[in-house]
Design an enzyme around this catalytic site. Sequence first.
Site, PDB file in Angstrom:
ATOM      1  N   GLU A  13      80.879 104.297  20.559  1.00  0.00           N
ATOM      2  CA  GLU A  13      80.729 104.305  22.174  1.00  0.00           C
ATOM      3  C   GLU A  13      80.980 103.301  22.357  1.00  0.00           C
ATOM      4  O   GLU A  13      80.334 103.569  23.796  1.00  0.00           O
ATOM      5  CB  GLU A  13      80.531 105.225  22.749  1.00  0.00           C
ATOM      6  CG  GLU A  13      80.441 107.042  22.280  1.00  0.00           C
ATOM      7  CD  GLU A  13      79.870 108.432  22.325  1.00  0.00           C
ATOM      8  OE1 GLU A  13      78.822 108.361  23.711  1.00  0.00           O
ATOM      9  OE2 GLU A  13      78.668 108.710  22.238  1.00  0.00           O
ATOM     10  N   SER A 137      80.168 111.546  24.260  1.00  0.00           N
ATOM     11  CA  SER A 137      81.630 110.608  25.308  1.00  0.00           C
ATOM     12  C   SER A 137      83.114 112.003  23.726  1.00  0.00           C
ATOM     13  O   SER A 137      83.796 111.717  24.587  1.00  0.00           O
ATOM     14  CB  SER A 137      81.624 109.696  24.753  1.00  0.00           C
ATOM     15  OG  SER A 137      81.081 109.002  25.538  1.00  0.00           O
ATOM     16  N   TYR A 198      87.827 108.824  30.058  1.00  0.00           N
ATOM     17  CA  TYR A 198      88.338 107.337  30.176  1.00  0.00           C
ATOM     18  C   TYR A 198      89.657 107.009  30.311  1.00  0.00           C
ATOM     19  O   TYR A 198      89.461 105.965  30.431  1.00  0.00           O
ATOM     20  CB  TYR A 198      87.641 106.798  28.894  1.00  0.00           C
ATOM     21  CG  TYR A 198      85.720 106.714  28.798  1.00  0.00           C
ATOM     22  CD1 TYR A 198      84.952 107.205  29.813  1.00  0.00           C
ATOM     23  CD2 TYR A 198      85.853 107.739  27.337  1.00  0.00           C
ATOM     24  CE1 TYR A 198      83.406 106.808  29.302  1.00  0.00           C
ATOM     25  CE2 TYR A 198      84.177 107.961  27.276  1.00  0.00           C
ATOM     26  CZ  TYR A 198      83.657 108.066  28.145  1.00  0.00           C
ATOM     27  OH  TYR A 198      82.237 108.119  28.246  1.00  0.00           O
ATOM     28  N   ARG A 237      72.003 113.351  32.393  1.00  0.00           N
ATOM     29  CA  ARG A 237      72.630 114.389  32.490  1.00  0.00           C
ATOM     30  C   ARG A 237      73.531 115.688  31.657  1.00  0.00           C
ATOM     31  O   ARG A 237      73.322 115.620  31.013  1.00  0.00           O
ATOM     32  CB  ARG A 237      74.749 113.877  32.975  1.00  0.00           C
ATOM     33  CG  ARG A 237      75.748 114.106  33.643  1.00  0.00           C
ATOM     34  CD  ARG A 237      76.687 113.168  34.061  1.00  0.00           C
ATOM     35  NE  ARG A 237      77.268 113.885  32.288  1.00  0.00           N
ATOM     36  CZ  ARG A 237      77.797 113.194  31.646  1.00  0.00           C
ATOM     37  NH1 ARG A 237      78.151 112.045  31.707  1.00  0.00           N
ATOM     38  NH2 ARG A 237      78.887 113.699  30.968  1.00  0.00           N
ATOM     39  N   ASP A 239      75.345 119.360  30.797  1.00  0.00           N
ATOM     40  CA  ASP A 239      76.852 119.885  31.551  1.00  0.00           C
ATOM     41  C   ASP A 239      77.292 120.941  30.814  1.00  0.00           C
ATOM     42  O   ASP A 239      76.153 121.402  30.280  1.00  0.00           O
ATOM     43  CB  ASP A 239      77.693 119.100  30.117  1.00  0.00           C
ATOM     44  CG  ASP A 239      77.793 117.302  30.248  1.00  0.00           C
ATOM     45  OD1 ASP A 239      77.519 117.041  31.362  1.00  0.00           O
ATOM     46  OD2 ASP A 239      78.147 116.610  29.467  1.00  0.00           O
ATOM     47  N   GLU A 252      75.907 119.846  27.155  1.00  0.00           N
ATOM     48  CA  GLU A 252      75.064 119.333  25.582  1.00  0.00           C
ATOM     49  C   GLU A 252      74.226 118.829  26.843  1.00  0.00           C
ATOM     50  O   GLU A 252      74.778 119.018  28.509  1.00  0.00           O
ATOM     51  CB  GLU A 252      76.312 117.813  25.282  1.00  0.00           C
ATOM     52  CG  GLU A 252      77.001 117.796  26.103  1.00  0.00           C
ATOM     53  CD  GLU A 252      77.890 116.715  25.142  1.00  0.00           C
ATOM     54  OE1 GLU A 252      77.729 115.268  25.535  1.00  0.00           O
ATOM     55  OE2 GLU A 252      78.756 117.025  24.494  1.00  0.00           O
ATOM     56  N   ASN A 254      72.767 114.522  28.277  1.00  0.00           N
ATOM     57  CA  ASN A 254      73.458 112.987  27.506  1.00  0.00           C
ATOM     58  C   ASN A 254      71.715 112.539  28.490  1.00  0.00           C
ATOM     59  O   ASN A 254      71.341 112.803  29.501  1.00  0.00           O
ATOM     60  CB  ASN A 254      74.360 112.045  28.287  1.00  0.00           C
ATOM     61  CG  ASN A 254      75.869 113.951  28.280  1.00  0.00           C
ATOM     62  OD1 ASN A 254      76.755 112.779  27.095  1.00  0.00           O
ATOM     63  ND2 ASN A 254      76.080 114.247  28.533  1.00  0.00           N
ATOM     64  N   GLY A 258      76.298 107.709  31.042  1.00  0.00           N
ATOM     65  CA  GLY A 258      77.568 105.962  31.309  1.00  0.00           C
ATOM     66  C   GLY A 258      76.760 106.123  32.502  1.00  0.00           C
ATOM     67  O   GLY A 258      76.544 106.742  33.586  1.00  0.00           O
TER      68      GLY A 258
END
Length: 293
Positions: A13, A137, A198, A237, A239, A252, A254, A258
């Site tokens: 990443e 990612s 992305y 974050r 999800d 998951e 994070n 990002g």
Amino acid sequence: MRIVLLAGGDSPEREISLRSGDCVEAALAERHHTVARYDPANGLPPVPVLAGADAVFLALHGGTGEDGTLQRQLEAAGIFHYTGSTPAASAMAMRKDLAKAAVRAAGVPVATGGVLLPGEQLIFRYPMALKPVCGGSSVGLRLVHSAGEMPAGPFEIPMLYEELLTGREYSVGLLGGGALPVVEICPKSGTFDYHSKYTAGETDEICPARIPREKTAKLQQVALQAAKALELRDFARVDFREDAHGTPHFLEANTLPGMTEGSLLPKEALAAGIPFAELCETVARLAAARHRK
């Protein structure tokens, strides 16, 4: 503030980390902070540089920058005023199987599944999701609907497999112990993989999500529940994806999400009335508070 910014690294990443670094550097400069930027792929800055900063901002994603390795190195050098979660929390969140076990124990629903070790043969029902146990990612994510779609040959790294949930997908950003507005993720391909994340125009990210207030509150509540189980701090974050009955299941967490202006967490912060530059400053100040202590 004087801020040391770490971006780049050597994980898959890296490209996204460099983009996050560019945006964070510009945002902090906009708020009149002094930023010294380093790429951990070339080695960490000297300890006096780290210790002399008010905060060390980690704009790293995946690999040793997010799995607790770098965090342990910093703490071993007496540096505790870095952004994000502790070494133990970072390591647990990166290991998707351990993260799922922790949030399940806290009462948060997770999809049924397990871990496939290198060389093992997978026997599980279709459809299923396959993804590396460690990583972010959506690198390496595969959706398998039948035996004919299974990759040939054994996997070389541990893989997480789980039932494929078919409901709507959401993400909940966390900042300073609170939950931000919910974003609904609608990839046009049907899969929120690396390409969809992305590539401009490949995913509709609706924030705030167009859902009833009660559903928003429920998603925020289970996100905070998961964050507490994983002992996340500063910003993160979480999800989720719903099952066929509309129950959100943890996917998951994070620990270093990002930080480009188009990333999910900044979009959620903006929906809460927090511009990107203010968000970056807030995260840095959370770490700086530990330095003062």
